[in-house]
Design a protein around this motif. Structure first.
Motif, PDB file in Angstrom:
ATOM      1  N   VAL A   1       0.827  -1.226  -0.083  1.00 61.55           N
ATOM      2  CA  VAL A   1       0.190   0.068   0.034  1.00 61.55           C
ATOM      3  C   VAL A   1       0.928   1.160  -0.129  1.00 61.55           C
ATOM      4  O   VAL A   1       1.810   1.461   0.705  1.00 61.55           O
ATOM      5  CB  VAL A   1      -0.794   0.005   1.162  1.00 61.55           C
ATOM      6  N   SER A   2       0.480   2.184  -0.837  1.00 62.16           N
ATOM      7  CA  SER A   2       1.420   3.455  -0.929  1.00 62.16           C
ATOM      8  C   SER A   2       0.586   4.465  -0.054  1.00 62.16           C
ATOM      9  O   SER A   2      -0.545   4.750  -0.464  1.00 62.16           O
ATOM     10  CB  SER A   2       1.452   3.980  -2.465  1.00 62.16           C
ATOM     11  N   PRO A   3       1.253   4.817   0.946  1.00 61.18           N
ATOM     12  CA  PRO A   3       0.735   6.024   1.758  1.00 61.18           C
ATOM     13  C   PRO A   3       0.294   7.135   1.070  1.00 61.18           C
ATOM     14  O   PRO A   3      -0.928   7.947   1.130  1.00 61.18           O
ATOM     15  CB  PRO A   3       1.585   6.332   2.793  1.00 61.18           C
ATOM     16  N   GLU A   4       0.974   7.538  -0.114  1.00 60.71           N
ATOM     17  CA  GLU A   4       0.969   8.875  -0.855  1.00 60.71           C
ATOM     18  C   GLU A   4      -0.553   8.282  -1.807  1.00 60.71           C
ATOM     19  O   GLU A   4      -1.367   9.492  -1.788  1.00 60.71           O
ATOM     20  CB  GLU A   4       2.004   8.927  -1.619  1.00 60.71           C
ATOM     21  N   MET A   5      -0.551   7.432  -2.332  1.00 59.92           N
ATOM     22  CA  MET A   5      -1.584   7.162  -3.124  1.00 59.92           C
ATOM     23  C   MET A   5      -2.980   7.047  -2.382  1.00 59.92           C
ATOM     24  O   MET A   5      -3.998   7.501  -2.711  1.00 59.92           O
ATOM     25  CB  MET A   5      -1.361   5.841  -4.022  1.00 59.92           C
ATOM     26  N   LEU A   6      -2.865   6.415  -1.212  1.00 59.67           N
ATOM     27  CA  LEU A   6      -4.081   6.128  -0.307  1.00 59.67           C
ATOM     28  C   LEU A   6      -4.362   7.508   0.203  1.00 59.67           C
ATOM     29  O   LEU A   6      -5.633   7.805   0.175  1.00 59.67           O
ATOM     30  CB  LEU A   6      -3.605   5.343   0.839  1.00 59.67           C
ATOM     31  N   ALA A   7      -3.519   8.318   0.325  1.00 57.31           N
ATOM     32  CA  ALA A   7      -4.012   9.689   0.865  1.00 57.31           C
ATOM     33  C   ALA A   7      -4.799  10.559  -0.227  1.00 57.31           C
ATOM     34  O   ALA A   7      -5.802  11.138  -0.119  1.00 57.31           O
ATOM     35  CB  ALA A   7      -2.839  10.532   1.221  1.00 57.31           C
ATOM     36  N   ARG A   8      -4.279  10.373  -1.389  1.00 55.18           N
ATOM     37  CA  ARG A   8      -4.730  10.911  -2.567  1.00 55.18           C
ATOM     38  C   ARG A   8      -6.130  10.441  -2.789  1.00 55.18           C
ATOM     39  O   ARG A   8      -7.321  11.187  -3.003  1.00 55.18           O
ATOM     40  CB  ARG A   8      -3.889  10.704  -3.752  1.00 55.18           C
ATOM     41  N   MET A   9      -6.280   9.218  -2.760  1.00 52.82           N
ATOM     42  CA  MET A   9      -7.500   8.655  -2.988  1.00 52.82           C
ATOM     43  C   MET A   9      -8.756   9.021  -1.774  1.00 52.82           C
ATOM     44  O   MET A   9      -9.765   9.446  -2.248  1.00 52.82           O
ATOM     45  CB  MET A   9      -7.604   6.993  -2.807  1.00 52.82           C
ATOM     46  N   LEU A  10      -8.277   8.997  -0.621  1.00 56.53           N
ATOM     47  CA  LEU A  10      -8.970   9.411   0.325  1.00 56.53           C
ATOM     48  C   LEU A  10      -9.349  10.942   0.424  1.00 56.53           C
ATOM     49  O   LEU A  10     -10.484  11.303   0.803  1.00 56.53           O
ATOM     50  CB  LEU A  10      -8.480   9.212   1.705  1.00 56.53           C
ATOM     51  N   SER A  11      -8.582  11.811  -0.100  1.00 55.70           N
ATOM     52  CA  SER A  11      -8.651  13.215  -0.101  1.00 55.70           C
ATOM     53  C   SER A  11      -9.712  13.436  -1.097  1.00 55.70           C
ATOM     54  O   SER A  11     -10.485  14.297  -1.058  1.00 55.70           O
ATOM     55  CB  SER A  11      -7.271  13.886  -0.690  1.00 55.70           C
ATOM     56  N   ARG A  12      -9.743  12.537  -2.300  1.00 56.61           N
ATOM     57  CA  ARG A  12     -10.769  12.787  -3.392  1.00 56.61           C
ATOM     58  C   ARG A  12     -12.015  12.268  -2.788  1.00 56.61           C
ATOM     59  O   ARG A  12     -13.175  13.019  -3.164  1.00 56.61           O
ATOM     60  CB  ARG A  12     -10.328  11.894  -4.607  1.00 56.61           C
ATOM     61  N   VAL A  13     -12.120  11.322  -2.187  1.00 55.24           N
ATOM     62  CA  VAL A  13     -13.312  10.694  -1.405  1.00 55.24           C
ATOM     63  C   VAL A  13     -13.902  11.902  -0.436  1.00 55.24           C
ATOM     64  O   VAL A  13     -15.083  12.239  -0.538  1.00 55.24           O
ATOM     65  CB  VAL A  13     -13.058   9.605  -0.448  1.00 55.24           C
ATOM     66  N   ASN A  14     -13.188  12.670   0.169  1.00 57.74           N
ATOM     67  CA  ASN A  14     -13.366  13.538   1.121  1.00 57.74           C
ATOM     68  C   ASN A  14     -14.089  14.792   0.464  1.00 57.74           C
ATOM     69  O   ASN A  14     -14.987  15.337   0.880  1.00 57.74           O
ATOM     70  CB  ASN A  14     -12.261  14.076   1.981  1.00 57.74           C
ATOM     71  N   ASP A  15     -13.597  15.010  -1.039  1.00 57.48           N
ATOM     72  CA  ASP A  15     -14.330  16.072  -1.546  1.00 57.48           C
ATOM     73  C   ASP A  15     -15.801  15.840  -1.926  1.00 57.48           C
ATOM     74  O   ASP A  15     -16.528  16.967  -1.714  1.00 57.48           O
ATOM     75  CB  ASP A  15     -13.418  16.226  -3.121  1.00 57.48           C
ATOM     76  N   PHE A  16     -16.223  14.603  -2.053  1.00 58.06           N
ATOM     77  CA  PHE A  16     -17.571  14.324  -2.200  1.00 58.06           C
ATOM     78  C   PHE A  16     -18.259  14.011  -0.898  1.00 58.06           C
ATOM     79  O   PHE A  16     -19.489  14.153  -0.842  1.00 58.06           O
ATOM     80  CB  PHE A  16     -17.621  13.194  -3.192  1.00 58.06           C
ATOM     81  N   MET A  17     -17.736  13.451   0.021  1.00 59.38           N
ATOM     82  CA  MET A  17     -18.301  12.769   1.122  1.00 59.38           C
ATOM     83  C   MET A  17     -17.322  13.097   2.370  1.00 59.38           C
ATOM     84  O   MET A  17     -16.781  12.310   3.007  1.00 59.38           O
ATOM     85  CB  MET A  17     -18.809  11.302   1.088  1.00 59.38           C
ATOM     86  N   PRO A  18     -17.289  14.188   2.885  1.00 61.69           N
ATOM     87  CA  PRO A  18     -16.548  14.604   4.108  1.00 61.69           C
ATOM     88  C   PRO A  18     -16.698  13.840   5.398  1.00 61.69           C
ATOM     89  O   PRO A  18     -15.721  13.556   6.066  1.00 61.69           O
ATOM     90  CB  PRO A  18     -16.808  16.191   4.322  1.00 61.69           C
ATOM     91  N   SER A  19     -17.841  13.532   5.612  1.00 64.38           N
ATOM     92  CA  SER A  19     -18.595  12.727   6.828  1.00 64.38           C
ATOM     93  C   SER A  19     -17.552  11.314   6.695  1.00 64.38           C
ATOM     94  O   SER A  19     -17.501  10.677   7.758  1.00 64.38           O
ATOM     95  CB  SER A  19     -19.820  12.365   7.022  1.00 64.38           C
ATOM     96  N   LEU A  20     -17.133  10.813   5.619  1.00 58.26           N
ATOM     97  CA  LEU A  20     -16.473   9.426   5.871  1.00 58.26           C
ATOM     98  C   LEU A  20     -15.040   9.560   6.508  1.00 58.26           C
ATOM     99  O   LEU A  20     -14.529   8.550   6.919  1.00 58.26           O
ATOM    100  CB  LEU A  20     -16.159   8.898   4.378  1.00 58.26           C
ATOM    101  N   GLY A  21     -14.648  10.815   6.819  1.00 60.63           N
ATOM    102  CA  GLY A  21     -13.452  10.954   7.685  1.00 60.63           C
ATOM    103  C   GLY A  21     -13.712  10.196   9.206  1.00 60.63           C
ATOM    104  O   GLY A  21     -12.805  10.190   9.857  1.00 60.63           O
TER     105      GLY A  21
END
Length: 373
Positions: A274-294
């Motif tokens: 697992v790439s921490p950088e790619m995972l962070a990018r992916m979750l940042s994109r998810v956060n753009d649409f659904m912030p509560s998933l954090g």
């Protein structure tokens, strides 16, 4: 053991579907799988049954396959976890909303139900999405499954018709009349089907498949947190990037109440870590649409490799220069959806009969306008 009519290399969902379809047509079948049934990309990916509209060819294979899945739903065991949640394509802004009428008309004119949701309807359908999103397009008949158990179900159906399994045995080489295993054992057959996913190119030099790495995350159980498979409208643009790493918002509800969160795509990343950088990018994109998933609890992250071709279409059928070899590989992120359709097309070719949809766009020996780098 007498030589089977068909050897299928690979026990992922595509190979499993091909085994079942061959057995249903009266062929003797041996499936050779190096690991476990339903492993590899089948276990690593999202189990969506989705009709995509990126091209007429992609739509035709997806639509055909989803109809086959629909006919099978009542027979699927509980552990396949079929969920008819539909897909909601979410628009990020008004410019993307402008594409929705054309997208809806494409589906509806071809017999697929589709409905545009405005901002208010979108919020009602998915309350945890970010407030103020302008709307989306609902495809209500898409679904999701737990694909490793679906692959096992297909293989069990094939076994009930006489198919044999060779599990934990790795094919080292495809020969003129069969295969050679790593331990030196040779197995002959009238037909060889290379359904080995990303490994297909290693077994058949010249096959234009390369691995495309992806990351996924699954959460603890949050029943009804998400009601539909949610995908950003820009997902296909992300999926078609062949030069850069990309991420896209994609959240899938599971029958267990868990949420499967994606997605990312990388060429040239060969390790499974697992790439921490790619995972962070992916979750940042998810956060753009659904912030509560954090605020939800993740229980596992992992990676997998999609088998990608230059034109995003799978390779189905005879391989030029080898009169016994056929391909059933290169499905990238649509192997679950298109497994049943792939099996039908393959067997139609083996039996030299017409198919329900044209075979030409998916033929293994077709020419490509671009090359694999």
């Amino acid at each position: 053991m007498p030589a089977p009519d068909v050897i299928i290399i690979g026990g992922g969902i595509v190979g499993a579907a091909c085994a079942w379809e061959c057995a249903r047509e009266g062929m003797s079948v041996t499936v050779i799988e190096a690991d476990v049934i339903g492993g590899g990309a089948t276990a690593a990916g999202m189990g969506h049954l989705v009709v995509l509209d990126d091209s007429e060819e992609q739509f035709a294979l997806c639509r055909y396959s989803v109809r086959l899945w629909d006919n099978l739903v009542e027979d699927l065991p509980a552990d396949v976890e079929y969920l008819n949640c539909g897909t909601l394509w979410v628009a990020a802004d008004e410019a993307e909303m402008g594409f929705l009428p054309g997208k809806r008309d494409f589906y509806v004119s071809r017999g697929v139900r589709a409905e545009i949701l405005d901002s208010q309807a979108l919020a009602a359908a998915e309350p945890h999405l970010r407030a103020g999103l302008p709307g989306g397009l609902l495809i209500p008949d898409d679904g999701v499954i737990y694909s490793p158990c679906a692959a096992r179900f297909f293989v069990e159906r094939a076994q009930s018709l006489g198919a044999k399994l060779m599990i934990g045995r790795r094919v080292a080489e495809i020969e003129r009349d069969g295969v050679k295993l790593e331990d030196g054992t040779r197995v002959s057959a009238g037909v060889i089907v290379n359904a080995a996913g990303t490994a297909a190119a290693k077994l058949t030099p010249g096959v234009p498949i390369r691995p495309r790495k992806g990351h996924l995350l699954i959460t603890d159980r949050y029943p009804a947190y998400v009601n539909h498979q949610l995908v950003e409208l820009g997902y296909l643009k992300s999926a078609h990037s062949t030069t850069a790493d990309s991420v896209a918002f994609n959240v899938q509800p599971r029958a267990t109440g868990q949420l499967l969160i994606g997605s990312s795509r990388q060429y040239g990343a060969e390790d499974r870590a697992v790439s921490p950088e790619m995972l962070a990018r992916m979750l940042s994109r998810v956060n753009d649409f659904m912030p509560s998933l954090g605020g939800v609890s993740a229980i596992r992250t992992w990676t997998g490799f999609r088998a990608a071709t230059p034109d995003k279409m799978p390779l189905i059928g005879p391989w030029p220069g080898h009169n016994r070899l056929n391909l059933a590989a290169g499905h990238e992120g649509l192997g679950i959806t298109t497994s049943l359709g792939t099996a039908k097309l393959l067997v139609d070719q083996l039996l030299m009969r017409p198919s329900a949809i044209p075979q030409t766009p998916y033929l293994a020996g077709r020419k490509f306008g671009t090359t694999v780098h």
